[in-house]
Motif scaffolding. Structure first.
Motif, PDB file in Angstrom:
ATOM      1  N   ASN A 127       1.102  -1.375   0.025  1.00 53.90           N
ATOM      2  CA  ASN A 127      -0.176  -0.242  -0.073  1.00 53.90           C
ATOM      3  C   ASN A 127       1.264   1.225   0.171  1.00 53.90           C
ATOM      4  O   ASN A 127       0.832   1.726   1.340  1.00 53.90           O
ATOM      5  N   CYS A 128       2.170   1.589  -1.034  1.00 53.88           N
ATOM      6  CA  CYS A 128       2.559   2.672  -0.784  1.00 53.88           C
ATOM      7  C   CYS A 128       2.266   3.632  -2.163  1.00 53.88           C
ATOM      8  O   CYS A 128       0.981   3.300  -2.809  1.00 53.88           O
TER       9      CYS A 128
ATOM     10  N   VAL B   2      -2.618   5.380  -4.038  1.00 53.81           N
ATOM     11  CA  VAL B   2      -2.341   4.354  -3.593  1.00 53.81           C
ATOM     12  C   VAL B   2      -2.773   3.393  -4.588  1.00 53.81           C
ATOM     13  O   VAL B   2      -4.466   3.214  -4.607  1.00 53.81           O
TER      14      VAL B   2
ATOM     15  N   ASN C  40       0.483   5.931   6.966  1.00 47.92           N
ATOM     16  CA  ASN C  40      -0.043   5.450   6.134  1.00 47.92           C
ATOM     17  C   ASN C  40      -1.052   7.263   5.687  1.00 47.92           C
ATOM     18  O   ASN C  40      -0.966   7.699   6.990  1.00 47.92           O
TER      19      ASN C  40
ATOM     20  N   SER D 102      -3.045  -0.397   6.834  1.00 50.45           N
ATOM     21  CA  SER D 102      -2.187  -0.306   7.845  1.00 50.45           C
ATOM     22  C   SER D 102      -0.957  -0.491   7.256  1.00 50.45           C
ATOM     23  O   SER D 102      -0.313  -0.567   6.135  1.00 50.45           O
ATOM     24  N   TYR D 103       0.375  -0.450   8.177  1.00 57.34           N
ATOM     25  CA  TYR D 103       1.831  -0.858   8.713  1.00 57.34           C
ATOM     26  C   TYR D 103       1.164  -2.594   7.959  1.00 57.34           C
ATOM     27  O   TYR D 103       0.948  -3.045   8.169  1.00 57.34           O
TER      28      TYR D 103
ATOM     29  N   THR E  70       6.151   2.211   3.994  1.00 57.94           N
ATOM     30  CA  THR E  70       5.539   3.861   3.798  1.00 57.94           C
ATOM     31  C   THR E  70       5.026   4.271   5.646  1.00 57.94           C
ATOM     32  O   THR E  70       4.292   2.953   5.816  1.00 57.94           O
ATOM     33  N   ASN E  71       5.031   4.928   6.524  1.00 60.40           N
ATOM     34  CA  ASN E  71       5.079   5.604   7.156  1.00 60.40           C
ATOM     35  C   ASN E  71       4.422   6.962   7.855  1.00 60.40           C
ATOM     36  O   ASN E  71       6.118   7.544   8.042  1.00 60.40           O
TER      37      ASN E  71
END
Length: 479
Positions: free
Chosen positions: A112-113, A434, A169, A143-144, A166-167
């Motif tokens: 989910n980048c 995304v 989201n 999410s993560y 990605t952090n």
């Protein structure tokens, strides 16, 4: 170093004070040559829209005020070097991936980048190994990536050129990446983090931990998203022995404009100073006001303020997720808000996302009244929540290399008949940017159902040029 200083902005103001006569670009000549109907709107900003003149330095070879401004940012973020970006986080994502990766090299990447990560992998010709994120049951979005998922991928692909995460989201959900970084570094794999929405995390509590503090090698942040910087103003931080910094600098020059915007760069200088000078009381006052807004929203029937309940997740204070509890979708809630002059960051089938400023808002009571009017008359119902299935990203690798994709013939098929084909285009609901389906990915029944449901809610897409006729482009020789 004095974080109150703004060396680049100060140099531009000093240059303006001598009333310079321009025999150089840009053509508006400090705003003296400009359409009369817009002159008043632009005149002050155009006085700062200079170029690489004596005393104003050069972004691509900084030696004075730009170098000093970047050094102040690096000091604030506690990194070896910070680079100003004038083409958004997109250019930072491109540069860091090109600096770390090469053609046919494996790259472990969070599924989910942002689309810019996908574009970078496609351009460099890397082979992505996608990591499935956890699905947050409360917010109903991806999410993560769990530590065990990353660990397993690294152990299976110890030759990976990089780990790209990605952090947080888009919805502000972040996790502490320290353990993930440690496992990657054990195998000498650099960790590249798209922290576009976390430029303010350096403040510390009550905000999530920044990837910089977790030991990530390169971190890209969109200063313009939460700091008072102009659109496209971003930072790239590097703190690594695993990344060739000269190579990184080279690709920043390749991808960034050779005529960088001085107003954008100056706003990055100012945004860094603003952030550094925020006091604990400032943060407490902002926190109290956000809670005041959340309390008011919680009293409105037909909506709910939601956040992740996962023990590993910490949600950014500035991100407020309003979820439907009525027959209306998130898109329809967004439309109601816009009729009252309230413009949200994004909507999805369930939610509307509000991004609060990193400041105390003067008009909060007025805003609350407008929101109440927008949602007046809503009645409780779980109809939308129960009818729309959240999309789960699956673990996968690209079914075919990007180089091979370029040589394959394409055809257009009905969306309903696309299952099993290899996608010839990337389809991205926007925002948040995304990709739902990326080029080279095998199309599943779940992809098709998700696209159909998003279309029924009139979601906006980037890519998918045939979706309006319920068709999709695929690779014709592969199924």
């Amino acid at each position: 170093m004095d974080q109150q200083q703004t060396p680049l902005y100060t140099a531009l103001k000093r240059h303006d004070s001598i009333h310079p006569f321009s025999f150089h670009v840009p053509g508006h000549k400090y705003g003296t040559v400009f359409p009369i109907e817009a002159k008043d709107d632009y005149k002050q900003l155009l006085k700062l829209d200079a170029t690489e003149l004596s005393g104003l330095d050069d972004l691509h070879h900084p030696e004075s005020v730009i170098a000093e401004a970047q050094s102040l940012a690096a000091k604030l973020y506690n990194v070896e070097a910070t680079f100003f970006l004038v083409n958004g986080s997109t250019v930072g994502n491109l540069a860091m991936i090109f600096a770390a990766c090469g053609e046919k090299k494996k790259v472990i990447v969070q599924r989910n980048c942002h689309k810019s990560i996908m574009h970078a992998l496609q351009l460099v010709g890397a082979t992505p190994v996608f990591l499935p994120p956890e699905l947050d049951e409360n917010v109903r979005v991806a999410s993560y990536v769990a530590y065990e998922t990353v660990k397993q991928a690294i152990e299976l692909h110890q030759d990976a050129a990089a780990l790209v995460l990605t952090n947080p989201n888009y919805y502000g959900m972040a996790v502490d990446l320290t353990e993930v970084v440690n496992i990657a570094h054990r195998y000498r794999i650099p960790v590249l983090v798209d922290e576009a929405h976390g430029a303010h995390f350096v403040i510390g509590d009550p905000f999530p931990k920044t990837a910089v503090a977790c030991g990530a090698d390169v971190v890209v942040q969109s200063a313009h998203k939460t700091l008072p910087a102009m659109t496209m103003g971003s930072y790239l931080h590097v703190n690594s022995s695993l990344i060739d910094k000269e190579k990184l600098k080279y690709f920043l020059q390749v991808f960034q404009s050779s005529s960088p915007s001085y107003p954008i760069m100056a706003s990055l200088d100012l945004a860094r100073s603003y952030l550094a000078c925020l006091t604990r009381k400032d943060v407490e006052d902002i926190s109290k006001q956000i809670q005041q807004l959340k309390d008011a929203l919680s009293e409105i029937e037909g909506i709910a303020v939601v956040h992740s309940q996962h023990p590993f997740v910490k949600t950014d204070l500035l991100k407020i997720v309003v979820q439907t509890r009525s027959k209306l979708s998130g898109y329809e809630l967004q439309q109601r808000l816009e009729k009252e002059g309230i413009f949200a960051e994004l909507a999805d089938p369930f939610n509307v996302l509000l991004v609060y400023p990193l400041a105390v808002v003067d008009r909060l009571e007025e805003v609350i009244e407008k929101i109440k009017r927008a949602f007046h008359g809503l009645n409780y119902s779980e109809e939308v929540i129960n009818s729309f299935r959240s999309f789960s990203f699956l673990a996968s690798t690209s079914s075919i290399s990007y180089k091979e994709l370029e040589t394959l013939p394409k055809k257009v098929v009905d969306l309903e008949k696309a299952e099993g084909f290899i996608a010839a285009e990337t389809i991205t609901p926007y925002p948040p940017g995304v990709p739902l389906l990326f080029i080279g990915e095998r199309i599943s029944k779940e992809h098709i159902e998700q696209i159909k449901q998003l279309k029924s809610y009139h979601a906006r897409f980037q890519g998918g040029k045939f979706l309006s006729s319920n068709q999709i482009e695929v690779c014709s020789l592969v199924k």
